[in-house]
Scaffold this motif. Structure first.
Motif, short mmCIF file in Angstrom:
data_model
loop_
_atom_site.label_atom_id
_atom_site.label_comp_id
_atom_site.label_asym_id
_atom_site.label_seq_id
_atom_site.Cartn_x
_atom_site.Cartn_y
_atom_site.Cartn_z
N TRP A 73 0.82 -1.20 0.00
CA TRP A 73 0.00 0.00 0.00
C TRP A 73 0.86 1.26 0.00
CZ3 TRP A 73 -4.62 0.72 -1.61
CH2 TRP A 73 -5.60 -0.26 -1.48
N ASN A 74 1.94 1.26 0.78
CA ASN A 74 2.83 2.41 0.81
C ASN A 74 3.49 2.64 -0.54
OD1 ASN A 74 2.54 3.39 3.42
ND2 ASN A 74 4.01 1.96 4.28
N GLY A 78 1.05 4.12 -2.97
CA GLY A 78 0.80 5.53 -2.67
C GLY A 78 1.84 6.46 -3.27
N SER A 83 -3.09 5.34 2.00
CA SER A 83 -2.81 5.27 0.57
C SER A 83 -4.02 5.64 -0.28
CB SER A 83 -2.31 3.87 0.19
OG SER A 83 -1.07 3.60 0.79
N ARG A 111 -3.81 9.28 -0.15
CA ARG A 111 -2.57 9.79 -0.73
C ARG A 111 -2.54 9.65 -2.25
NH1 ARG A 111 2.22 7.45 2.34
NH2 ARG A 111 1.84 9.20 3.76
N ILE A 112 -3.08 8.57 -2.77
CA ILE A 112 -3.03 8.34 -4.22
C ILE A 112 -3.78 9.42 -5.00
CG2 ILE A 112 -3.79 6.80 -6.08
CD1 ILE A 112 -3.05 4.44 -4.22
#
Length: 213
Positions: free
Chosen positions: A18-19, A22, A164, A167-168
């Protein structure tokens, strides 16, 4: 014990993925938007836009250490089952970071003239536009720093997928937003305004989600 260890490894792997998403997805969008922005804005205006991106990223990294400290604090309370004073500690950290954000805003806003005329050596015909653009982007600093605190809270609760998911699209807006602004005007002030509004919106989303925990 083996099952628990396997689940822990799987959980860690999912969080890492996930990080990575992102970061990677917005960069993928940037590969397509940056050439268009350079052609549309010209080298001088795009250079100023790149500096604005750098400033936002700098203040985000600058205060990430306090976000990590908040993550550690909450995690320690979770591990020790001590939840009595955690709310007070969180709010103290948020107020401290709010004050730092306001100071950062005031400093950047006040030195806009110095940056455009002396440090950055902006062409005379773009100096006024550049000054206003820097002053507009200064409004994003408190929201960027507060977002670091709220992300720290969500990380303590292992909500990396939620981080994420916010953030995305926020990262995509960072590069797509300037293209949208170009529909109305090539001036940098409109682009900076979209970037600031995006940071404000993402901070409020982080707050709404973090408040649940």
């Amino acid at each position: 014990f083996i099952v628990s260890d396997y689940q822990l490894g799987r959980f860690l792997t999912v969080n890492v993925i996930w990080n990575i998403l992102g970061v990677v997805i917005p960069l993928f969008v940037a590969l397509f938007t940056i050439p268009i922005l350079i052609d549309s804005l010209g080298k001088e205006r795009f250079a100023l836009l790149a500096i604005a991106w750098m400033l936002i990223g700098y203040f985000s990294l600058f205060d990430s250490c306090r976000g990590r400290a908040l993550t550690k604090l909450i995690a320690e309370h979770q591990g020790g089952k001590k939840h009595g004073d955690i709310a007070d500690s969180i709010w103290s950290a948020i107020w401290l970071m709010s004050i730092l954000g306001i100071i950062g805003f005031l400093v950047l806003f006040s030195i806009a003239d110095f940056l455009t005329e002396s440090l950055l050596n902006v062409p005379i015909e773009l100096r006024l536009e550049a000054k206003f653009s820097i002053q507009i982007i200064a409004f994003a600093i408190p929201f960027v720093i507060l977002s670091s605190a709220l992300i720290g809270i969500l990380e303590a609760y292992q909500k990396f997928y939620i981080i994420s998911m916010i953030r995305i699209p926020m990262g995509m807006i960072t590069f797509i937003g300037p293209l949208i602004a170009l529909i109305f005007s090539p001036r940098l002030e409109f682009i900076m305004l979209i970037l600031v509004l995006g940071r404000m919106f993402s901070m409020f989303v982080y707050y709404i989600v973090a408040a649940r925990y």
